[in-house]
Design an enzyme around this catalytic site. Structure first.
Site, PDB file in Angstrom:
ATOM      1  CE  LYS A   1      45.352   0.368  -0.963  1.00  0.00           C
ATOM      2  NZ  LYS A   1      45.540   0.689   0.197  1.00  0.00           N
TER       3      LYS A   1
ATOM      4  CG  ASN B   1      58.032 -13.147  -4.674  1.00  0.00           C
ATOM      5  OD1 ASN B   1      58.138 -11.656  -4.979  1.00  0.00           O
ATOM      6  ND2 ASN B   1      57.450 -13.688  -3.758  1.00  0.00           N
ATOM      7  N   GLY B   2      61.256 -11.781  -5.432  1.00  0.00           N
ATOM      8  CA  GLY B   2      62.209 -11.250  -4.370  1.00  0.00           C
ATOM      9  C   GLY B   2      63.149 -10.252  -4.853  1.00  0.00           C
TER      10      GLY B   2
ATOM     11  CG  HIS C   1      44.202  25.961  23.176  1.00  0.00           C
ATOM     12  ND1 HIS C   1      44.363  27.226  23.782  1.00  0.00           N
ATOM     13  CD2 HIS C   1      45.498  25.306  23.247  1.00  0.00           C
ATOM     14  CE1 HIS C   1      45.439  27.140  24.266  1.00  0.00           C
ATOM     15  NE2 HIS C   1      46.326  26.177  23.942  1.00  0.00           N
TER      16      HIS C   1
ATOM     17  CE  LYS D   1      44.915   2.915   8.102  1.00  0.00           C
ATOM     18  NZ  LYS D   1      45.300   4.343   7.677  1.00  0.00           N
TER      19      LYS D   1
ATOM     20  CD  GLU E   1      41.106   4.407   6.142  1.00  0.00           C
ATOM     21  OE1 GLU E   1      40.637   4.581   5.152  1.00  0.00           O
ATOM     22  OE2 GLU E   1      42.190   4.486   6.565  1.00  0.00           O
TER      23      GLU E   1
ATOM     24  NE  ARG F   1      52.912 -13.693  -3.923  1.00  0.00           N
ATOM     25  CZ  ARG F   1      53.157 -13.749  -2.500  1.00  0.00           C
ATOM     26  NH1 ARG F   1      52.477 -14.129  -1.558  1.00  0.00           N
ATOM     27  NH2 ARG F   1      54.336 -13.584  -2.335  1.00  0.00           N
TER      28      ARG F   1
ATOM     29  CD  GLU G   1      47.443   6.510   9.275  1.00  0.00           C
ATOM     30  OE1 GLU G   1      46.835   7.389   8.534  1.00  0.00           O
ATOM     31  OE2 GLU G   1      47.283   5.329   9.011  1.00  0.00           O
TER      32      GLU G   1
ATOM     33  CD1 TRP H   1      55.372  -4.695  -6.129  1.00  0.00           C
ATOM     34  CD2 TRP H   1      53.134  -4.583  -6.872  1.00  0.00           C
ATOM     35  NE1 TRP H   1      54.760  -3.521  -5.636  1.00  0.00           N
ATOM     36  CE2 TRP H   1      53.520  -3.464  -6.023  1.00  0.00           C
ATOM     37  CE3 TRP H   1      51.952  -4.579  -7.443  1.00  0.00           C
ATOM     38  CZ2 TRP H   1      52.626  -2.323  -5.631  1.00  0.00           C
ATOM     39  CZ3 TRP H   1      51.076  -3.411  -7.039  1.00  0.00           C
ATOM     40  CH2 TRP H   1      51.297  -2.391  -6.193  1.00  0.00           C
TER      41      TRP H   1
ATOM     42  CB  CYS I   1      56.166 -11.445  -8.089  1.00  0.00           C
ATOM     43  SG  CYS I   1      57.146  -9.877  -8.720  1.00  0.00           S
TER      44      CYS I   1
HETATM   45  C1  AGP Z   1      44.030   5.591   3.929  1.00  0.00           C
HETATM   46  O1  AGP Z   1      43.982   4.470   4.888  1.00  0.00           O
HETATM   47  C2  AGP Z   1      42.971   5.827   3.048  1.00  0.00           C
HETATM   48  N1  AGP Z   1      42.670   4.845   2.459  1.00  0.00           N
HETATM   49  C3  AGP Z   1      43.310   7.150   2.371  1.00  0.00           C
HETATM   50  O2  AGP Z   1      43.423   8.120   3.111  1.00  0.00           O
HETATM   51  C4  AGP Z   1      44.541   7.222   1.663  1.00  0.00           C
HETATM   52  O3  AGP Z   1      45.641   7.309   2.220  1.00  0.00           O
HETATM   53  C5  AGP Z   1      44.397   8.533   0.527  1.00  0.00           C
HETATM   54  O4  AGP Z   1      43.414   8.178  -0.253  1.00  0.00           O
HETATM   55  C6  AGP Z   1      45.551   8.591  -0.437  1.00  0.00           C
HETATM   56  O5  AGP Z   1      45.800   7.374  -1.263  1.00  0.00           O
HETATM   57  P1  AGP Z   1      47.136   7.295  -2.139  1.00  0.00           P
HETATM   58  O6  AGP Z   1      48.197   6.971  -0.930  1.00  0.00           O
HETATM   59  O7  AGP Z   1      46.792   6.267  -2.961  1.00  0.00           O
HETATM   60  O8  AGP Z   1      47.370   8.726  -3.001  1.00  0.00           O
END
Ligand code: AGP
Length: 578
Positions: free
Chosen positions: A573, A100-101, A474, A455, A458, A27, A451, A74, A2
């Site tokens: 996001k 906050n904590g 394969h 990273k 994207e 935050r 993953e 938060w 927070c």
């Molecule tokens: C991850 O780096 C991406 N921003 C994206 O794949 C994300 O993980 C995915 O859209 C799922 O989002 P969520 O965890 O909010 O459901």
């Protein structure tokens, strides 16, 4: 996490604090509140929602006085709501606090405060009553006595209507004091006051300070006066919000040791052992889920099926009552994951959400929810939320199997990897102009290969594919050339010899290999072009470590390509549309 803020001086406290908490909103932003003191009277306004939303309803600036505290929340304990919003007021009505904590022993302390009427579901409120209980005229002494009883993390700011002073204390959560002329400021970080003063004292753990408009007195946990250096910073607000990091993503990568510490203490609710587990999510959350498959099957021997949410919802899945459907989502608003959850509920499955944003739609609709403790994740590329999701999955495997899985060594091991950041930057410099990457891993590290590739692609827009290492022959090995490097995740585990064979096959075809290997492995450099080392750990814990260098590699390559790391093109996001 927070944001807390305080002011004491000659200016209108409310207007100044309103700006402070707007700067701290990154935050946490599920509820907000403010208290000011004027003519010996405490006045409070608070509400659920973001700062501007609540301000439009309550008009914070109408609060009188030249001293006050404010908070943007938060939620960790107690859902986002007006009653759970800070500040919290003591039973006497004379003491107000913002916190906050996470107070780990708040239930035990609450037991000892039975004579007080609690108005909220938060852990923080106990602080207001506890300080009240210890108060006998000296606020600083009352705070010292109260924090001596606390287990957990805190950054608090406290005021009493009978004294023109602010008392602050911290342990494990940040707190900065802004030193002005005839006025002083408090903030979770300097973004709360950097436009008013660049003179800062960073309080240290277990310290307490009494702040008046012309004085700042700092004490250690025993009440002995200590002197602290006043630093001069040259940050603007934006730099302060990123705490000096160039991007939120980099800051969030570096928050991961603390996120793991915070997540280890997450309570896992009692759950019936299911016949079968479905883990359904998107993107990075899906790769956390795939790691969870390996974990849960190893420890519980319960079959786990991991499905992309966008596939699950249209596949007429064979899911029955007695199955456990787990939705993983940082935002709790991803449309495909929400639709999949609703379908699973229609088919009678028990549902569990592993969610970061409290009271989000998926959190509210899941039968049970376990909140991750990553705090607000601002960068579009998910990093600290992913690591908190993994910790919850380890704890879920522990709960369902009854086998202890200790993660206590992990935060320091992650820190050890972060300390090698310069080496990772050097490697990124060699590869940031490349157009295609392969990522390979086996077993627990196959999801981490996926993953790591996500990273990179994207945020740097480089084409990157993750594969199960055994799949190379394969087809994918046809892609190998000196222009297509491969990241090989090859810690010392049960499949290490197989990973080495894959690396040899790649090198034999003139492919470059960036290996992620266990510290002390002197063999691996023979099969690698570059090597990123991670500390040794148990096989099933490696995902918590192998992902870290891949996050940093992706970050530095993207930054060197001058990409918008925090807001990559075409992405959001939270994907709330199909
Ligand atoms: C991850 O780096 C991406 N921003 C994206 O794949 C994300 O993980 C995915 O859209 C799922 O989002 P969520 O965890 O909010 O459901």
């Amino acid at each position: 996490m927070c944001g807390i803020a305080g002011y004491i001086g000659k200016k209108n406290a409310a207007e100044l604090l309103l700006k402070s908490i707007k700067n701290l909103e990154y935050r946490g932003y599920d509820s907000v509140g403010m208290v000011t003191l004027s003519e010996g009277k405490i006045s409070m306004k608070k509400g659920r929602g973001k700062v501007s939303e609540v301000d439009s309803k309550v008009d914070f600036s109408s609060l009188p006085g030249t001293m006050g505290i404010a908070h943007t929340r938060w939620a960790t304990h107690g859902k986002p709501s007006e009653r759970n919003a800070h500040p919290h007021i003591s039973a006497s009505g004379k003491i107000a606090i913002v916190h906050n904590g996470i107070i780990e022993n708040y239930l035990e302390l609450k037991e000892s405060l039975q004579e007080y009427e609690f108005k909220s579901e938060t852990d923080s409120e106990i602080l207001a009553h506890l300080i009240d209980k210890h108060y006998s005229g000296n606020l600083k002494d009352a705070v010292l006595k109260a924090i001596a009883q606390l287990n957990g993390t805190y950054a608090i700011c406290v005021m009493h209507q009978d004294s023109r002073e602010l008392v602050v204390a911290r342990n494990g959560s940040p707190l900065a004091l802004g030193i002005g002329e005839g006025e002083n400021f408090i903030g979770s970080d300097v973004s709360a006051f950097v436009e008013h003063t660049k003179k800062v004292i960073y309080l240290e753990d277990f310290q307490v300070a009494s702040i008046k408009e012309n004085s700042v007195e700092i004490y250690d946990g025993k009440g002995n006066p200590v002197s602290m250096e006043t630093k001069t910073i040259d940050w603007d607000v934006e730099k302060a919000q990123k705490q000096g990091y160039k991007h939120f993503m980099l800051k969030e990568i570096h928050e991961q040791p603390q996120v793991v510490r915070d997540s280890i203490s997450i309570e896992i609710p009692e759950l019936e052992k299911p016949r079968k587990i479905f883990i359904v999510a998107c993107g990075t959350a899906g790769y956390a889920g795939l790691t969870g498959k390996y974990l849960l099957e190893k420890y519980t021997r319960i079959p786990v099926e991991v499905v992309y949410a966008s596939e699950f919802r249209y596949s007429d899945p064979i899911i029955c009552p007695g199955d456990l459907f787990i939705a993983i989502s940082q935002s709790g608003e991803t449309a495909d994951t929400l639709a999949a959850l609703r379908l699973a509920k229609e088919k009678g499955a028990k549902t569990l959400g592993i969610i970061n944003v409290q009271e989000s739609t998926i959190a509210r609709e899941a039968g049970t929810v376990i909140y991750t403790r990553a705090g607000p994740e601002i960068g579009v590329a998910s990093t600290k939320a992913f690591i908190s999701q993994l910790v919850v999955l380890y704890k879920l495997a522990e709960k369902l199997s009854g086998t202890e899985i200790s993660l206590t060594s992990i935060p320091d091991k992650i820190q050890g990897i972060l300390n090698q950041e310069g080496k990772i930057q050097e490697i990124a410099k060699k590869y940031f102009r490349v157009y295609n990457f392969l990522y390979i891993g086996r077993n627990f590290n196959f999801p981490i290969a996926l993953e790591g590739a996500l990273k990179l692609k994207e945020i740097s827009y480089i084409h990157a594919e993750g594969y199960a290492s055994g799949e190379m022959k394969h087809g994918p090995i046809a892609l190998v050339s000196d222009e297509v490097p491969t990241v090989a995740i090859a810690p010392r585990d049960s499949v290490y010899p197989k990973m080495v064979s894959n690396m040899q096959e790649i090198k034999a075809r003139n492919g470059k290999v960036i290996s992620v290997a266990t510290e002390g492995d002197s063999e691996i450099p023979e099969h690698s072009t570059d090597t990123l080392y991670i500390p040794e750990t148990r096989e099933e814990l490696y995902p918590l470590l192998t992902v870290i260098p891949l996050q940093l590699l992706a970050y530095y390559i993207a930054d060197m390509r001058e990409c918008d790391v925090d807001k990559p093109r075409n992405l959001a996001k939270s994907v709330t549309v199909e």
